[in-house]
Design an enzyme around this catalytic site. Sequence first.
Site, mmCIF file in Angstrom:
data_model
loop_
_atom_site.group_PDB
_atom_site.id
_atom_site.type_symbol
_atom_site.label_atom_id
_atom_site.label_comp_id
_atom_site.label_asym_id
_atom_site.label_seq_id
_atom_site.Cartn_x
_atom_site.Cartn_y
_atom_site.Cartn_z
ATOM 1 N N ILE A 1 -19.418 44.874 0.116
ATOM 2 C CA ILE A 1 -19.774 45.899 1.104
ATOM 3 C C ILE A 1 -18.606 46.839 1.334
ATOM 4 C CG2 ILE A 1 -20.435 46.319 3.504
ATOM 5 C CD1 ILE A 1 -21.784 43.533 3.442
ATOM 6 N N ASP B 1 -6.684 42.383 2.624
ATOM 7 C CA ASP B 1 -7.415 41.269 2.027
ATOM 8 C C ASP B 1 -6.446 40.482 1.157
ATOM 9 O OD1 ASP B 1 -8.978 39.488 0.593
ATOM 10 O OD2 ASP B 1 -10.699 40.837 0.536
ATOM 11 N N PRO C 1 -16.119 37.357 6.416
ATOM 12 C CA PRO C 1 -17.020 36.323 6.934
ATOM 13 C C PRO C 1 -16.431 35.640 8.149
ATOM 14 C CG PRO C 1 -15.900 35.534 4.976
ATOM 15 C CD PRO C 1 -15.549 36.978 5.107
ATOM 16 N N THR D 1 -19.890 45.417 11.240
ATOM 17 C CA THR D 1 -21.172 45.083 10.608
ATOM 18 C C THR D 1 -21.077 43.720 9.927
ATOM 19 O OG1 THR D 1 -20.512 46.340 8.634
ATOM 20 C CG2 THR D 1 -21.893 47.472 10.252
ATOM 21 N N ARG E 1 -19.809 39.846 11.383
ATOM 22 C CA ARG E 1 -20.347 38.837 12.283
ATOM 23 C C ARG E 1 -19.826 39.109 13.691
ATOM 24 N NH1 ARG E 1 -24.037 37.810 9.527
ATOM 25 N NH2 ARG E 1 -24.575 35.851 8.504
ATOM 26 N N ASP F 1 -23.344 46.287 14.640
ATOM 27 C CA ASP F 1 -24.697 45.857 14.297
ATOM 28 C C ASP F 1 -24.864 44.375 14.578
ATOM 29 O OD1 ASP F 1 -27.299 46.522 13.140
ATOM 30 O OD2 ASP F 1 -26.713 45.245 11.447
ATOM 31 N N GLU G 1 -25.657 36.766 19.875
ATOM 32 C CA GLU G 1 -26.945 37.362 19.521
ATOM 33 C C GLU G 1 -28.039 36.345 19.212
ATOM 34 O OE1 GLU G 1 -27.194 38.460 14.897
ATOM 35 O OE2 GLU G 1 -25.562 39.500 15.904
ATOM 36 N N HIS H 1 -28.777 44.295 14.547
ATOM 37 C CA HIS H 1 -28.632 43.543 13.295
ATOM 38 C C HIS H 1 -29.613 44.069 12.239
ATOM 39 C CE1 HIS H 1 -26.946 39.425 11.906
ATOM 40 N NE2 HIS H 1 -27.189 40.185 10.853
#
Length: 351
Positions: free
Chosen positions: A154, A173, A203, A229, A231, A255, A260, A292
Amino acid sequence: MKAVVYSIKPFEKEYLAKANEKKHDITLISNPLGIDTVSFAQGKDAVVVFTNDDVSAPVIEKLKKFGVKYIATRSVGLDHIDCDYATQAGIKIANVPSYSPQSIAEHAVALMMALNRKIFLAIQNAKEFNFSLDGLQGFTMYGKVVGLIGFGAIAQYLARILHGFGCTVLVYDPYCQDFPEYVKQVNLDELYRQSNIISLHTPLTAQTKHIINTESISKMRKDVMLINTGRGALINTVDLLHAIRNGRIGSFGADVYENEKRLFFEDHHNDEHKDQLLQSLMNMPNVIVTPHQAFLTTEALQDIAAQTIKNLDHWQLGECTGESCACTVECEDSKKNREKPIKPIGVDIMY
């Protein structure tokens, strides 16, 4: 295969039916999986779940008693499943390893642009025939610095889009080895310090939970735009709300939301008691929260349905699901996948 699909939405039915072609005996129910609905799985070989289903140890224990041998999730992420307990119970797990990462990347851009150009305020004013430009000033994306935390599929598509805008793209990263020439690898503190916009693409793990908190926010630019977008629990929402109220964060778009479960994907308009933390957050004029929905494109739904049925196909034939095998123990066909290092940052979470 006899399977029950939990948390089914009307928009999914057509895609699952087309992918299945009546190969498997599938029952579709709108109820989420939980201790009170697990009985629907009695007599089934498999359950098919989604991100807000309860696939905890007590539920898995019931599934085992009912004879369920497989859990397929219509998502990349597995944080809603107690994978270790499922393995102990002898239940195999499969996910959808990848689907339309462009969908989530484009939604992240939509959040950025809507916040930046005050789109919702402009629409609201225009509907009231207020065509004043007061309060609608934004900025050009060209020349801005955007920091991406995590650089999976993504984030890689998002980086391409941002590069096209003329942005400087910073990436944190530590597990990624290969970066395109149009991004710059930096440490996390440098990303916080330099970025006009920060977008989360990691993640949810024990290490990344609440990675955005009061301490990390204090290292960011005062006018930073924060986008999530990934978690919801990547962000400490209490700390976030405090920072927005105090002007430490310029704007926020998401999102996802850390609380949630049992909230998103359902209509709670008439609920007497609403989530006060989320309501306080959404009442801020510089905040946008979508339900979401970043995954909700035709292409993504086709990919999800096809892979879900493919997982059932493999299990019916007594085969490992291969790349989508998410079991915590190795089987012969998935061993090669388990030899690849697990990357808690450089793997995107989709939906």
